[in-house]
Design an enzyme around this catalytic site. Structure first.
Site, PDB file in Angstrom:
ATOM      1  CG  HIS A  71     -44.545  26.972  11.483  1.00  0.00           C
ATOM      2  ND1 HIS A  71     -43.845  28.239  11.235  1.00  0.00           N
ATOM      3  CD2 HIS A  71     -43.743  26.079  11.384  1.00  0.00           C
ATOM      4  CE1 HIS A  71     -42.960  27.650  10.638  1.00  0.00           C
ATOM      5  NE2 HIS A  71     -42.579  26.521  10.432  1.00  0.00           N
ATOM      6  CG  ASP A 130      -6.636  -1.543  -2.839  1.00  0.00           C
ATOM      7  OD1 ASP A 130      -7.400  -0.933  -2.276  1.00  0.00           O
ATOM      8  OD2 ASP A 130      -5.385  -1.205  -2.750  1.00  0.00           O
ATOM      9  CG  HIS A 132      -1.711   3.405  -3.053  1.00  0.00           C
ATOM     10  ND1 HIS A 132      -2.662   3.815  -4.292  1.00  0.00           N
ATOM     11  CD2 HIS A 132      -2.238   2.212  -2.605  1.00  0.00           C
ATOM     12  CE1 HIS A 132      -3.758   2.514  -4.512  1.00  0.00           C
ATOM     13  NE2 HIS A 132      -3.231   1.546  -3.310  1.00  0.00           N
ATOM     14  CD  GLU A 164      -7.958   4.151   2.065  1.00  0.00           C
ATOM     15  OE1 GLU A 164      -8.564   4.089   0.923  1.00  0.00           O
ATOM     16  OE2 GLU A 164      -6.772   4.538   2.132  1.00  0.00           O
ATOM     17  CG  HIS A 165      -6.836  -0.028   3.067  1.00  0.00           C
ATOM     18  ND1 HIS A 165      -6.154   0.970   2.407  1.00  0.00           N
ATOM     19  CD2 HIS A 165      -7.739  -0.512   1.922  1.00  0.00           C
ATOM     20  CE1 HIS A 165      -6.650   1.238   1.133  1.00  0.00           C
ATOM     21  NE2 HIS A 165      -7.606   0.589   0.899  1.00  0.00           N
ATOM     22  CD  GLN A 199      -2.816  -0.955  -0.225  1.00  0.00           C
ATOM     23  OE1 GLN A 199      -3.527   0.106  -0.377  1.00  0.00           O
ATOM     24  NE2 GLN A 199      -2.744  -2.141  -0.750  1.00  0.00           N
TER      25      GLN A 199
END
Length: 435
Positions: free
Chosen positions: A412, A352, A253, A318-319, A250
């Site tokens: 109202h 992914d 990336h 995230e992961h 990862q």
């Protein structure tokens, strides 16, 4: 007690960079809003060295891209898309319209209505990330979005065949070879050649993420996305090679991608750090992965699974790859994560690329309050109400009248009173209150 053997940069160190990105994006979006297609063409030429009068690909260009892929390539894309479509359909089937009678004569309900148009950004400047086409286009289509367009930057000066194939096979209604801020800006703001969308979806670099943030409100977005993050939770039931591989898989990336190991074994922690260094000598993407590891890599040792849960929930990654003797303990007890990958047989790359869950996930601790992209993101759950008897209108009207009086909302209250007078026979003076 947690012990950090290695820690990455904290958020304060990125503040100056964030400020520069914010100012750049603001100027570019203003230019697109003012000059439309002319600004988009200039920006594409400036940032991608790519220029054409109309960035939408023709049917002939799409077919030419497909013809450049092998039969196996197309079969593999079709397999991945079938997994994504299948899981998304299960999610959609779980969302039901409802209608209930909550009181005699009072009917309430909601409908799940898809947005009218979605614009999907597919990153592709550094790597042709065709998987992002599956995740965004297919999910939108399964949700029922009638118009889905895509933008992806040119790859080596031309449309990337694999990305174009993925967008086309996923069902995109319009495919544009356009990247960066100019792509998301054009989709959200609209130009003479691009009809604006209602929602922006898809990952991207810091500039794309900031553009989506600034456009939020004018259009909907999926997530406030940051760099890819991974957290590996492991004990001594697994080895350092597996941990290091999942961290670096990862980290490649981008140079700002955090990769953290959280473990109950200091031996495994130190072995993993050595294994990371070994793999960085042979990994083809090491120039990027090394920067990410050195700047944002982390290794933390704690004493128990319970403490790993507490630290992991604070990180809110995230992961989260869980490789322990009892991975289900983390499924049961963890609260803050984008997606869990349970056991050594699975991994983040499966999510992914192919397994079927969506890879557009919350970053920068957003997992504390949201999950990732799914069909529900494209649906507006809109309520309606129906009062079908005179008695119900008068009864609810009396309650409403008195509650409006408590707030001082005379107008109202009169909306309620007129229903009491007409349907319940009440004699309430204008501006009065039902008894």
């Amino acid at each position: 007690m947690e012990k950090w053997l290695k820690q990455g940069a904290d958020d304060t160190q990125t503040a100056a960079v964030d400020r520069q990105v914010r100012e750049t994006v603001e100027g570019i979006l203003t230019d697109i809003a003012t000059r439309g297609d002319a600004a988009v063409r200039e920006l594409s030429l400036k940032f991608d060295k790519f220029e054409r009068d109309d960035f939408r690909l023709s049917a002939q260009e799409i077919e030419a891209c497909l013809s450049q892929l092998t039969k196996r390539d197309l079969e593999d894309i079709a397999f991945a898309q079938a997994q994504v479509r299948g899981f998304a359909q299960h999610q959609r089937d779980a969302l039901k319209d409802i209608e209930v009678e909550t009181l005699p004569g009072v009917i309430l309900g909601h409908k799940n209505i898809p947005v009218g148009a979605a614009g999907c950004y597919v990153p592709g400047g550094k790597y042709p990330l065709l998987a992002s086409a599956h995740m965004s286009v297919i999910t939108a289509k399964v949700a029922g979005v009638p118009r889905v367009i895509t933008c992806a930057p040119p790859f080596h000066g031309k449309p990337a065949p694999a990305i174009v194939a993925a967008q086309h096979l996923a069902g995109a209604d319009g495919i544009y070879c356009l990247g960066g801020i100019q792509a998301v800006g054009a989709m959200a703001l609209g130009t003479a050649t691009i009809t604006p969308v209602d929602m922006l979806i898809g990952p991207g670099n810091a500039y794309v993420a900031e553009a989506k943030r600034q456009l939020f409100g004018r259009v909907g977005i999926d997530l406030f996305a940051g760099p890819t993050e991974t957290l590996v939770i492991a004990d001594d039931s697994v080895d350092a090679e597996l941990c290091a591989t999942d961290l670096l898989g990862q980290a490649e990336h981008g140079p700002d991608s955090p990769a953290i190991l959280l473990t109950t074994s200091e031996t495994l922690a130190r072995q993993t750090m050595r294994e990371v260094e070994r793999l960085l000598e042979i990994l083809p993407t090491a120039p990027i992965a090394r920067q990410a590891w050195e700047r944002h890599g982390g290794v933390c040792v704690v004493e128990s699974d319970e403490e790993m849960v507490r630290v992991a929930d604070r990180i809110a990654s995230e992961h989260v790859q869980v490789m322990t003797r009892d991975p289900d303990y983390f499924l049961t007890n963890m609260r803050n994560y984008g997606a869990l990958f349970l056991g050594p047989r699975t991994n983040v790359a499966f999510g992914d690329k192919v397994i079927g869950t969506n890879h557009t996930l919350p970053t920068r601790k957003a997992a504390r309050y949201t999950g990732g992209l799914w069909v529900g993101k494209f649906l507006k759950t809109c309520t309606y109400q129906r009062v079908v008897t005179d008695a119900a209108a008068a009864s609810i009207g009396a309650y409403c009248s008195r509650l409006c009086a408590l707030e001082g909302f005379v107008g109202h209250g009169e909306q309620a009173n007129i229903r009491v007078r007409r349907y319940g026979g009440g004699n309430i003076p204008y501006g009065g209150t039902a008894s």
